[in-house]
Write a protein that holds these residues in place. Sequence first.
Motif, PDB file in Angstrom:
ATOM      1  N   GLY A  15       0.817  -1.217   0.000  1.00 52.78           N
ATOM      2  CA  GLY A  15       0.000   0.000   0.000  1.00 52.78           C
ATOM      3  C   GLY A  15       0.845   1.259   0.000  1.00 52.78           C
ATOM      4  O   GLY A  15       0.607   2.185  -0.789  1.00 52.78           O
ATOM      5  N   SER A  16       1.856   1.304   0.873  1.00 53.97           N
ATOM      6  CA  SER A  16       2.633   2.544   0.986  1.00 53.97           C
ATOM      7  C   SER A  16       3.417   2.814  -0.302  1.00 53.97           C
ATOM      8  O   SER A  16       3.509   3.951  -0.760  1.00 53.97           O
ATOM      9  CB  SER A  16       3.567   2.483   2.197  1.00 53.97           C
ATOM     10  N   HIS A  17       3.946   1.767  -0.935  1.00 59.33           N
ATOM     11  CA  HIS A  17       4.655   1.965  -2.205  1.00 59.33           C
ATOM     12  C   HIS A  17       3.682   2.397  -3.312  1.00 59.33           C
ATOM     13  O   HIS A  17       4.040   3.209  -4.177  1.00 59.33           O
ATOM     14  CB  HIS A  17       5.383   0.686  -2.622  1.00 59.33           C
ATOM     15  N   SER A  18       2.473   1.864  -3.269  1.00 57.90           N
ATOM     16  CA  SER A  18       1.486   2.207  -4.307  1.00 57.90           C
ATOM     17  C   SER A  18       1.027   3.649  -4.134  1.00 57.90           C
ATOM     18  O   SER A  18       0.837   4.380  -5.122  1.00 57.90           O
ATOM     19  CB  SER A  18       0.288   1.248  -4.232  1.00 57.90           C
ATOM     20  N   VAL A  19       0.832   4.079  -2.887  1.00 62.46           N
ATOM     21  CA  VAL A  19       0.467   5.474  -2.621  1.00 62.46           C
ATOM     22  C   VAL A  19       1.554   6.393  -3.168  1.00 62.46           C
ATOM     23  O   VAL A  19       1.275   7.385  -3.846  1.00 62.46           O
ATOM     24  CB  VAL A  19       0.275   5.708  -1.100  1.00 62.46           C
ATOM     25  N   GLU A  20       2.815   6.047  -2.898  1.00 57.39           N
ATOM     26  CA  GLU A  20       3.919   6.895  -3.371  1.00 57.39           C
ATOM     27  C   GLU A  20       3.930   6.973  -4.898  1.00 57.39           C
ATOM     28  O   GLU A  20       4.175   8.024  -5.469  1.00 57.39           O
ATOM     29  CB  GLU A  20       5.260   6.362  -2.856  1.00 57.39           C
ATOM     30  N   TRP A  21       3.656   5.843  -5.555  1.00 56.33           N
ATOM     31  CA  TRP A  21       3.607   5.848  -7.028  1.00 56.33           C
ATOM     32  C   TRP A  21       2.541   6.837  -7.509  1.00 56.33           C
ATOM     33  O   TRP A  21       2.789   7.654  -8.402  1.00 56.33           O
ATOM     34  CB  TRP A  21       3.296   4.434  -7.555  1.00 56.33           C
ATOM     35  N   LEU A  22       1.361   6.766  -6.910  1.00 59.58           N
ATOM     36  CA  LEU A  22       0.255   7.641  -7.345  1.00 59.58           C
ATOM     37  C   LEU A  22       0.599   9.113  -7.109  1.00 59.58           C
ATOM     38  O   LEU A  22       0.347   9.963  -7.959  1.00 59.58           O
ATOM     39  CB  LEU A  22      -1.038   7.263  -6.600  1.00 59.58           C
ATOM     40  N   LEU A  23       1.195   9.408  -5.971  1.00 60.01           N
ATOM     41  CA  LEU A  23       1.552  10.803  -5.662  1.00 60.01           C
ATOM     42  C   LEU A  23       2.619  11.300  -6.630  1.00 60.01           C
ATOM     43  O   LEU A  23       2.550  12.417  -7.132  1.00 60.01           O
ATOM     44  CB  LEU A  23       2.042  10.925  -4.217  1.00 60.01           C
ATOM     45  N   ARG A  24       3.606  10.421  -6.904  1.00 56.44           N
ATOM     46  CA  ARG A  24       4.674  10.781  -7.847  1.00 56.44           C
ATOM     47  C   ARG A  24       4.121  11.111  -9.228  1.00 56.44           C
ATOM     48  O   ARG A  24       4.667  11.910  -9.957  1.00 56.44           O
ATOM     49  CB  ARG A  24       5.642   9.597  -7.985  1.00 56.44           C
ATOM     50  N   HIS A  25       3.018  10.456  -9.578  1.00 56.14           N
ATOM     51  CA  HIS A  25       2.441  10.681 -10.900  1.00 56.14           C
ATOM     52  C   HIS A  25       1.379  11.782 -10.875  1.00 56.14           C
ATOM     53  O   HIS A  25       0.592  11.922 -11.824  1.00 56.14           O
ATOM     54  CB  HIS A  25       1.882   9.370 -11.462  1.00 56.14           C
ATOM     55  N   GLY A  26       1.312  12.518  -9.783  1.00 55.85           N
ATOM     56  CA  GLY A  26       0.487  13.725  -9.744  1.00 55.85           C
ATOM     57  C   GLY A  26      -0.961  13.542  -9.330  1.00 55.85           C
ATOM     58  O   GLY A  26      -1.754  14.479  -9.420  1.00 55.85           O
ATOM     59  N   TRP A  27      -1.323  12.348  -8.864  1.00 53.52           N
ATOM     60  CA  TRP A  27      -2.710  12.125  -8.456  1.00 53.52           C
ATOM     61  C   TRP A  27      -2.912  12.502  -6.994  1.00 53.52           C
ATOM     62  O   TRP A  27      -1.958  12.576  -6.221  1.00 53.52           O
ATOM     63  CB  TRP A  27      -3.092  10.647  -8.648  1.00 53.52           C
TER      64      TRP A  27
END
Length: 311
Positions: A15-27
Amino acid sequence: MTPVFLVTGAAGFIGSHSVEWLLRHGWRVVGVDNLRTGRLDNLADARSSPNFTLVIADAGDETAMRPLFQQHRFTGMLHLAALVSVPESFREPELNYRLNLATADTLARLCLEFECKRLVFASSAAVYGANAALPNRESALPQPLSPYAAAKLAAEVMLLGYAASYGLEAVCLRYFNVYGPRQDPGSPYSGVLSIFTDRFQRGLPVTVYGDGEQTRDFISVRDVAEYNGQALTRQDVVVGRYNVCTGHAISLKQVLAIYRELFPNAPPTEFASGRIGDIRHSLGDPALLREMLQFSAQTEFAQGLRELNAG
Ligand SMILES: NC(=O)c1ccc[n+]([C@@H]2O[C@H](COP(=O)([O-])OP(=O)(O)OC[C@H]3O[C@@H](n4cnc5c(N)ncnc54)[C@H](O)[C@@H]3O)[C@@H](O)[C@H]2O)c1
């Protein structure tokens, strides 16, 4: 307005890695977690982002979740929250039913009610059981061997039924053995690499159950977060169930050889008899998801393991 995605189990390993991915991509992201097995520390980076909101709640509690759906009008949801321990699912089948099946149903119905179109569900390679035909393909007849696997499979079937009935964009991702930073080494049934890393770093011997020739399809959490993010945010994703794996089998002996290079002074490995219920070989075919997303796992295993042990 930037779309908002809901991630359940946000404080966990994947979950924490997936959240970081989404934030990195501007969501923008709303994470929900009850901290049953997750940790706030895992979200240290995410919580410094103005685009992230964390809600401490039980994802299966409709009363707590309804206002979030009402307020944020999510574009999609990544549902990772679960009872993650197979042995615990044997001991607590009722809890397993509630956390791994009923919660998915509650959330899917909220998605339908509030027009959250895409639901990406964390399923598991466990649904294949000891299926003899390797690599496992999505078309294989599932043979769950635990309450955990049964609930994951039942949730998949239910979500795909909602897709056919109501148009929910259900994407069920069957993760194989995920490894990487933040995986909890806390129980003997945790991911084997998190236990090995913990013990090698502390100079303690590791125990291998069986002869070490058992193989697994290990995939880096970095690649899993990429798959999750793409499955959640891309328009061209098709409803269905997909393996999330590398297509490469690695034996525990090969894994240990890499650890020995990294920790040349480590004590000798201990061998114990194999554990009941442990599958000898696990290997997935990644072709279906690769073809849909035009992306395949990038992290080479030995490199991923070195990075894990360096950090
Ligand atoms: N790690 C793997 O190799 C692997 C393999 C196959 C499938 N999965 C699935 O991936 C998902 C994530 O697993 P993980 O390895 O990150 O485990 P994890 O324990 O680190 O993450 C699960 C998160 O869900 C939270 N949670 C549990 N029940 C909750 C509830 N009712 N409400 C809110 N939050 C709740 C936990 O606190 C935790 O933060 C799970 O669904 C798991 O079954 C993981």
